[in-house]
Design a protein around this motif. Structure first.
Motif, PDB file in Angstrom:
ATOM      1  N   GLN A 160     -16.379 -21.851  25.167  1.00 45.82           N
ATOM      2  CA  GLN A 160     -15.967 -20.508  24.770  1.00 45.82           C
ATOM      3  C   GLN A 160     -15.174 -19.778  25.849  1.00 45.82           C
ATOM      4  OE1 GLN A 160     -16.310 -18.881  21.800  1.00 45.82           O
ATOM      5  NE2 GLN A 160     -17.081 -20.814  20.957  1.00 45.82           N
ATOM      6  N   VAL A 161     -15.390 -20.110  27.107  1.00 49.60           N
ATOM      7  CA  VAL A 161     -14.755 -19.339  28.180  1.00 49.60           C
ATOM      8  C   VAL A 161     -13.443 -19.961  28.639  1.00 49.60           C
ATOM      9  CG1 VAL A 161     -16.925 -18.365  28.975  1.00 49.60           C
ATOM     10  CG2 VAL A 161     -16.109 -20.512  29.988  1.00 49.60           C
ATOM     11  N   MET A 162     -12.888 -20.871  27.835  1.00 52.08           N
ATOM     12  CA  MET A 162     -11.572 -21.425  28.126  1.00 52.08           C
ATOM     13  C   MET A 162     -10.626 -21.160  26.965  1.00 52.08           C
ATOM     14  SD  MET A 162     -12.407 -25.073  30.035  1.00 52.08           S
ATOM     15  CE  MET A 162     -13.411 -25.749  28.705  1.00 52.08           C
ATOM     16  N   GLY A 170      -5.992 -18.282  31.693  1.00 51.97           N
ATOM     17  CA  GLY A 170      -5.365 -18.054  32.994  1.00 51.97           C
ATOM     18  C   GLY A 170      -5.216 -16.576  33.309  1.00 51.97           C
ATOM     19  N   GLY A 171      -4.419 -16.297  34.304  1.00 54.78           N
ATOM     20  CA  GLY A 171      -4.226 -14.914  34.714  1.00 54.78           C
ATOM     21  C   GLY A 171      -5.422 -14.374  35.465  1.00 54.78           C
ATOM     22  N   ARG A 172      -5.642 -13.064  35.304  1.00 53.76           N
ATOM     23  CA  ARG A 172      -6.726 -12.399  36.006  1.00 53.76           C
ATOM     24  C   ARG A 172      -7.514 -11.532  35.036  1.00 53.76           C
ATOM     25  NH1 ARG A 172      -5.411 -10.564  42.099  1.00 53.76           N
ATOM     26  NH2 ARG A 172      -4.302 -12.431  42.808  1.00 53.76           N
ATOM     27  N   PRO A 173      -8.772 -11.252  35.364  1.00 50.26           N
ATOM     28  CA  PRO A 173      -9.541 -10.343  34.513  1.00 50.26           C
ATOM     29  C   PRO A 173      -8.994  -8.931  34.599  1.00 50.26           C
ATOM     30  CG  PRO A 173     -10.748 -10.869  36.516  1.00 50.26           C
ATOM     31  CD  PRO A 173      -9.544 -11.756  36.504  1.00 50.26           C
ATOM     32  N   ASN A 268     -10.581 -18.020  29.997  1.00 50.02           N
ATOM     33  CA  ASN A 268     -10.318 -16.981  29.007  1.00 50.02           C
ATOM     34  C   ASN A 268     -11.029 -15.703  29.465  1.00 50.02           C
ATOM     35  OD1 ASN A 268     -10.061 -15.330  26.787  1.00 50.02           O
ATOM     36  ND2 ASN A 268     -10.685 -16.877  25.295  1.00 50.02           N
ATOM     37  N   TRP A 269     -10.341 -14.904  30.270  1.00 48.25           N
ATOM     38  CA  TRP A 269     -10.967 -13.725  30.857  1.00 48.25           C
ATOM     39  C   TRP A 269     -11.336 -12.696  29.805  1.00 48.25           C
ATOM     40  CZ3 TRP A 269     -13.084 -14.311  35.248  1.00 48.25           C
ATOM     41  CH2 TRP A 269     -12.526 -15.141  36.228  1.00 48.25           C
ATOM     42  N   SER A 270     -10.602 -12.665  28.719  1.00 47.53           N
ATOM     43  CA  SER A 270     -10.954 -11.754  27.637  1.00 47.53           C
ATOM     44  C   SER A 270     -12.321 -12.103  27.063  1.00 47.53           C
ATOM     45  CB  SER A 270      -9.887 -11.809  26.542  1.00 47.53           C
ATOM     46  OG  SER A 270     -10.250 -10.993  25.438  1.00 47.53           O
ATOM     47  N   LYS A 271     -12.583 -13.413  26.898  1.00 41.77           N
ATOM     48  CA  LYS A 271     -13.885 -13.847  26.395  1.00 41.77           C
ATOM     49  C   LYS A 271     -14.982 -13.571  27.416  1.00 41.77           C
ATOM     50  CE  LYS A 271     -16.513 -15.791  23.307  1.00 41.77           C
ATOM     51  NZ  LYS A 271     -16.650 -15.240  21.940  1.00 41.77           N
TER      52      LYS A 271
END
Length: 283
Positions: A160-162, A170-173, A268-271
């Motif tokens: 779930q966290v990818m 990717g990116g940043r939170p 997946n920083w949104s997740k």
């Protein structure tokens, strides 16, 4: 008969102990039944909570992780069983960090094997409770349940966290998660360096975890050996990195750190932020 490929686990540069993954017998059809009563584990890492016999699927919680929905955990309310959760992306979608063949083997064989092992342990413990099994083996089957059920919930969260880089990976939170990382680790770069170092240096096989520690109200980075060892009681994982060899060896061989670094291309920083809100609502 399910073909279970033996796994020789993570080699951390320059060397690390290895642990052989136990083979898992094929289960009866139908997944993991909740015929057995509520099962909960210590060490705050893996738990199954199906609630009362008539509980709705929405009431299901994986007790210690405390963050996954029934669908994410592969819970089938109609049959009352756990099944292998579907991935939210194709096997090849995370190629920026993990190749398609590794993803397919990892998901369809290894994760499925933990579900089978969980079912076997639940059934054997049920036989002991009903007087049809050997009570002297309760410790063995309890340990099997802890290991395999932990393997299931750990992987259910891992998928779930990818996300693919073109779909949020990717990116940043951002937002509250970014603020807490700044507060608790001194900035994203320090967090990233700490998380990679902790994950890459797990002794043998295990996981790197970003967790919420509710008593102090802070984020922490911890290591876990195997599926459940070294976890801290009560912490709630919101980001996990599997560093068993089967998770990365086809592409990275013994270069575990390179795999840990590449993982940041698909987080997946949104997740992760969503999971943080589930365990520690900002309101």
């Amino acid at each position: 008969m399910h073909e279970h490929t033996p796994d020789v686990h993570a080699t951390v540069e320059p060397t690390a102990p290895t642990v052989s993954e136990p083979s898992v017998p094929d289960p009866p059809a139908g997944g993991v039944s909740r015929r057995a009563p509520l099962v909960a584990f210590g060490a705050g890492v893996a738990g199954l909570s199906a609630g009362a016999a008539g509980a709705d699927a929405g009431e299901l919680r994986l007790a210690s992780h405390g963050v996954l929905t029934a669908e994410e955990a592969g819970w089938d309310a109609d049959s009352g069983t756990y099944r292998l959760p579907e991935l939210p992306y194709d096997y090849g979608a995370l190629d920026a960090a993990i190749d398609a063949q590794t993803m397919e083997i990892h998901h369809s064989r290894h994760h499925a094997g933990y579900i089978r092992g969980m079912q076997t342990a639940l059934e054997e413990l049920d036989r002991i409770r009903t007087g049809n099994g050997e009570a002297r083996l309760v410790k063995h089957w309890s340990q099997e349940l802890s290991f395999h059920a932990s393997g299931h919930v750990n992987h259910a969260l891992f998928w779930q966290v990818m996300a693919p880089p073109d779909a949020g990976g990717g990116g940043r939170p951002e937002g509250r998660l970014a603020e807490l990382i700044d507060r608790d680790f001194g900035g994203f770069e320090r967090f990233q360096s700490h998380f990679i170092a902790a994950s890459a240096s797990v002794e043998g096989s295990g996981w790197g975890w970003l967790v919420w520690e509710p008593m102090s109200g802070r984020l922490m980075i911890i290591q876990g050996e195997k599926q459940q060892d070294l976890m801290i009681t009560g912490v709630l994982p919101i980001l996990g990195l599997d560093v068993w060899e089967h998770a990365y060896y086809l592409r990275y061989q013994n270069r575990r750190r390179a795999y840990c670094e590449a993982f940041f291309e698909v987080i997946n920083w949104s997740k992760v932020s969503e999971l943080l809100e589930r365990v520690a609502p900002s309101g």
